[in-house]
Design a protein around this motif. Structure first.
Motif, PDB file in Angstrom:
ATOM      1  N   VAL A  73      40.159 -26.142  -3.733  1.00  0.00           N
ATOM      2  CA  VAL A  73      39.146 -26.245  -4.782  1.00  0.00           C
ATOM      3  C   VAL A  73      39.593 -27.363  -5.708  1.00  0.00           C
ATOM      4  N   GLY A  74      38.932 -28.495  -5.643  1.00  0.00           N
ATOM      5  CA  GLY A  74      39.374 -29.649  -6.410  1.00  0.00           C
ATOM      6  C   GLY A  74      40.543 -30.342  -5.715  1.00  0.00           C
ATOM      7  N   ARG A  75      41.157 -31.247  -6.435  1.00  0.00           N
ATOM      8  CA  ARG A  75      42.241 -32.049  -5.841  1.00  0.00           C
ATOM      9  C   ARG A  75      43.354 -32.266  -6.856  1.00  0.00           C
ATOM     10  N   GLY A  82      32.698 -21.412  -0.064  1.00  0.00           N
ATOM     11  CA  GLY A  82      32.127 -22.654  -0.562  1.00  0.00           C
ATOM     12  C   GLY A  82      31.438 -22.500  -1.904  1.00  0.00           C
ATOM     13  N   ASP A  83      30.729 -21.383  -2.095  1.00  0.00           N
ATOM     14  CA  ASP A  83      30.048 -21.162  -3.375  1.00  0.00           C
ATOM     15  C   ASP A  83      31.056 -21.050  -4.518  1.00  0.00           C
ATOM     16  N   PHE A  84      32.140 -20.353  -4.255  1.00  0.00           N
ATOM     17  CA  PHE A  84      33.191 -20.222  -5.276  1.00  0.00           C
ATOM     18  C   PHE A  84      33.800 -21.584  -5.610  1.00  0.00           C
ATOM     19  N   ALA A  85      34.078 -22.385  -4.579  1.00  0.00           N
ATOM     20  CA  ALA A  85      34.680 -23.704  -4.817  1.00  0.00           C
ATOM     21  C   ALA A  85      33.753 -24.606  -5.610  1.00  0.00           C
ATOM     22  N   GLN A  86      32.463 -24.556  -5.294  1.00  0.00           N
ATOM     23  CA  GLN A  86      31.521 -25.405  -6.020  1.00  0.00           C
ATOM     24  C   GLN A  86      31.386 -24.965  -7.474  1.00  0.00           C
ATOM     25  N   LYS A  87      31.394 -23.653  -7.706  1.00  0.00           N
ATOM     26  CA  LYS A  87      31.272 -23.147  -9.062  1.00  0.00           C
ATOM     27  C   LYS A  87      32.480 -23.540  -9.914  1.00  0.00           C
ATOM     28  N   ILE A  88      33.677 -23.414  -9.363  1.00  0.00           N
ATOM     29  CA  ILE A  88      34.885 -23.664 -10.144  1.00  0.00           C
ATOM     30  C   ILE A  88      35.091 -25.163 -10.392  1.00  0.00           C
ATOM     31  N   SER A  89      34.815 -25.961  -9.399  1.00  0.00           N
ATOM     32  CA  SER A  89      35.084 -27.396  -9.523  1.00  0.00           C
ATOM     33  C   SER A  89      33.979 -28.152 -10.253  1.00  0.00           C
ATOM     34  N   HIS A  90      32.809 -27.565 -10.423  1.00  0.00           N
ATOM     35  CA  HIS A  90      31.710 -28.278 -11.079  1.00  0.00           C
ATOM     36  C   HIS A  90      31.987 -28.429 -12.578  1.00  0.00           C
ATOM     37  N   PRO A  91      31.642 -29.576 -13.188  1.00  0.00           N
ATOM     38  CA  PRO A  91      31.887 -29.754 -14.635  1.00  0.00           C
ATOM     39  C   PRO A  91      31.174 -28.748 -15.514  1.00  0.00           C
ATOM     40  N   SER A  92      30.060 -28.171 -15.018  1.00  0.00           N
ATOM     41  CA  SER A  92      29.335 -27.200 -15.836  1.00  0.00           C
ATOM     42  C   SER A  92      30.138 -25.923 -16.084  1.00  0.00           C
TER      43      SER A  92
END
Length: 411
Positions: A271-273, A288-298
Motif C-alpha cells: 500500500v503506497g511506496r 485492492g479497495d483497502f489499498a486505494q482507500k489508505i493511499s488516496h490523498p482524501s
C-alpha cells in the motif's frame, strides 16, 4: 278460704295484663330511632295463701338498649338521576348513547353517560407506553447487529458476488489491476468458453468458468489478509522484482496450504511506496479497495518519519523545513518538525517530521531544501497505527481489526 284465693288470683292476672298492655302501649307511642336509650322495668309480686301475714317479696328486671346514630344520606348528584330514553337519544340526529354502569363511592351501581375517570386515565397511560415501545423498536431495527459468522454466511450464500472481471483477476492473484486489464484487452481471458475483451464485465467465479492463459481460475477467492512490514534498506516496493518486499513473504506463502487448506493463495502487494533507501513501516495486503482507500490523498492520513541528519542542525534549518518546498509543482509543508534530544548511542542529530501529502520523496526534498543531508530515513507511523518496536527489519505482523480501524478502514 277458697273464695279469697280466687279473688287474689284474679287481681294478680289483671295487674299483669295491665302492666303488659301499658308497656306495649309505651313502646308503640315512642319511635325507636328517636330514642338514644330505652329503659324497661317489669315487676311481679306473689303471695301465698298459706302465709298471709308474711311480707311480699318483689323482684325487678331492668334492660338498657342503645342504638347507633343514623348514617347521613348522600346528597343526590346529576349522575344519580335515573336515565331516560330521551337522555340516551340526546346526541345529534338522535344518536343512541350506551350508558356506563359503574359502582359509586357509596358502593351502589349507577348509570352514567361518561366513562369512568379511572378508565380514561388508564387508556391514556397505555397509549403513551405503546408509543415509547414503538420508538425503541424503530431504533433497534434501524441498527441491526449480526455476528461475524452470520455476515459470512450471508455473503457466501445470498449476497450478489458478481464483480468486474479485472477486479476478480487481481483478487485471484493473476496480476495487478492494470496488468489484468491488459490481459483482457489482449484476448487472453475467456469467460464460459468465449473470449472477453471488456474489463467491466461482471462475473462470478463460483458460477462462471474463467480461464487465463489456459489456466482455470479457482472458484473461491482467497481471503483478505493485512500485514505491517518493517521494510529493510535495499528493497523495492514493486512486485515481480528480484529484491521486492514481497520476497520477504515467501515462507508465509509456502506454508499457506498447511494453514489454509483448499483456499487459493493471495496475491500480495504494498500500500503506497517507500524508496529503496528508506526503511520502516509499510502495509502489505491483497485487498485492492483497502489499498486505494489508505493511499488516496482524501484519506488525509499523517505519516511520521525519523530522519538522521549528517552534520549540525540549527534553528534556521527547522524554520526552513517548516516553510516547506515545491514538489511536482505543488507547495508542500510538513505538519510538524521537531529536533529530538541526543542519545548516548547516536552521535548524529535526529528530526521527527510529520507529513500528510504523501508526495514522492517529500521528506527528503524538505530536508534537502533546508540545506541538510539525510544519513538515514525511517517511517514509524501511518495514521493511528505505529510500528511496534519489537518488529525487526524484514519481519512482519498481521494487522488486527483495531489496527485497521486506526488506519481509517471499516470492513
Amino acid at each position: 278460704m277458697g273464695s279469697v284465693s280466687v279473688a287474689a288470683a284474679a287481681s294478680l292476672s289483671s295487674l299483669y295484663h295491665l302492666s303488659s298492655s301499658s308497656l306495649l302501649h309505651s313502646l308503640r307511642l315512642i319511635p325507636l330511632r328517636t330514642l338514644p336509650r330505652i329503659s324497661c322495668c317489669l315487676s311481679s309480686s306473689s303471695s301465698s295463701s298459706s302465709s298471709s301475714s308474711s311480707s311480699s317479696s318483689a323482684s325487678s328486671l331492668q334492660f338498657n338498649i342503645s342504638f347507633a346514630p343514623p348514617k347521613p344520606k348522600p346528597k343526590p348528584t346529576e349522575s344519580d338521576q335515573p336515565l331516560t330514553l330521551a337522555d340516551l337519544q340526546a346526541g345529534p340526529n338522535g344518536q343512541l348513547f350506551i350508558p356506563w354502569i359503574v359502582r359509586g363511592e357509596d358502593g351502589n351501581l349507577k348509570l352514567q353517560m361518561q366513562p369512568p375517570a379511572r378508565l380514561l386515565h388508564s387508556m391514556a397511560h397505555a397509549e403513551t407506553k405503546n408509543k415509547k415501545k414503538k420508538k425503541k423498536e424503530t431504533v433497534e431495527k434501524g441498527e441491526p447487529k449480526h455476528s461475524k459468522a452470520a455476515r459470512r454466511f450471508y455473503n457466501e450464500n445470498f449476497r450478489d458476488s458478481e464483480q468486474r472481471l479485472s477486479k476478480i483477476l487481481a483478487a485471484s492473484g493473476v496480476a495487478s489491476r492494470r496488468s489484468s486489464e491488459e490481459l483482457i484487452f489482449e484476448g487472453r481471458v475467456t469467460v464460459n468458453g468465449s473470449v472477453c475483451n471488456t474489463p467491466q464485465t461482471r462475473v462470478d467465479p463460483a458460477r462462471d468458468i474463467i480461464y487465463v492463459n489456459g489456466n482455470r481460475l479457482p472458484k473461491r477467492l482467497p481471503p483478505k489478509v493485512y500485514f505491517a512490514l518493517n521494510k529493510p534498506k535495499g528493497y523495492i516496493c514493486s512486485s515481480g522484482e528480484k529484491k521486492s518486499v514481497i520476497c520477504l513473504f515467501d515462507d508465509y506463502l509456502k506454508s499457506w496450504d498447511k494453514r489454509n487448506p483448499g483456499q487459493p493463495k493471495p496475491r500480495l502487494f504494498t500500500v503506497g511506496r517507500l524508496d529503496v533507501a528508506t526503511t520502516g513501516l509499510i502495509i502489505v495486503t491483497n485487498d485492492g479497495d483497502f489499498a486505494q482507500k489508505i493511499s488516496h490523498p482524501s484519506s488525509n492520513l499523517s505519516k511520521e518519519y525519523i530522519a538522521t541528519i549528517k552534520g549540525v542542525v540549527n534553528k534556521k534549518h527547522l524554520i526552513a523545513i517548516s516553510d516547506g518546498t515545491v514538489i511536482e509543482g505543488v507547495h508542500c509543508t510538513p505538519d510538524s518538525v521537531e529536533l529530538l534530544p541526543p542519545q548516548p548511542d547516536m552521535s548524529r542529530p535526529r528530526l521527527r517530521i510529520v507529513v500528510h501529502e504523501g508526495r514522492n520523496h517529500e521528506v527528503r526534498e524538505l530536508v534537502k531544501n533546508a540545506g541538510l543531508d539525510i544519513h538515514s530515513l525511517k517511517r514509524i507511523r501511518i495514521g493511528g497505527f505505529r510500528l511496534p518496536t519489537d518488529v525487526g527489519l524484514g519481519k512482519h505482523i498481521p494487522l488486527r481489526q483495531g489496527d485497521l480501524s486506526a488506519l481509517g478502514w471499516k470492513s
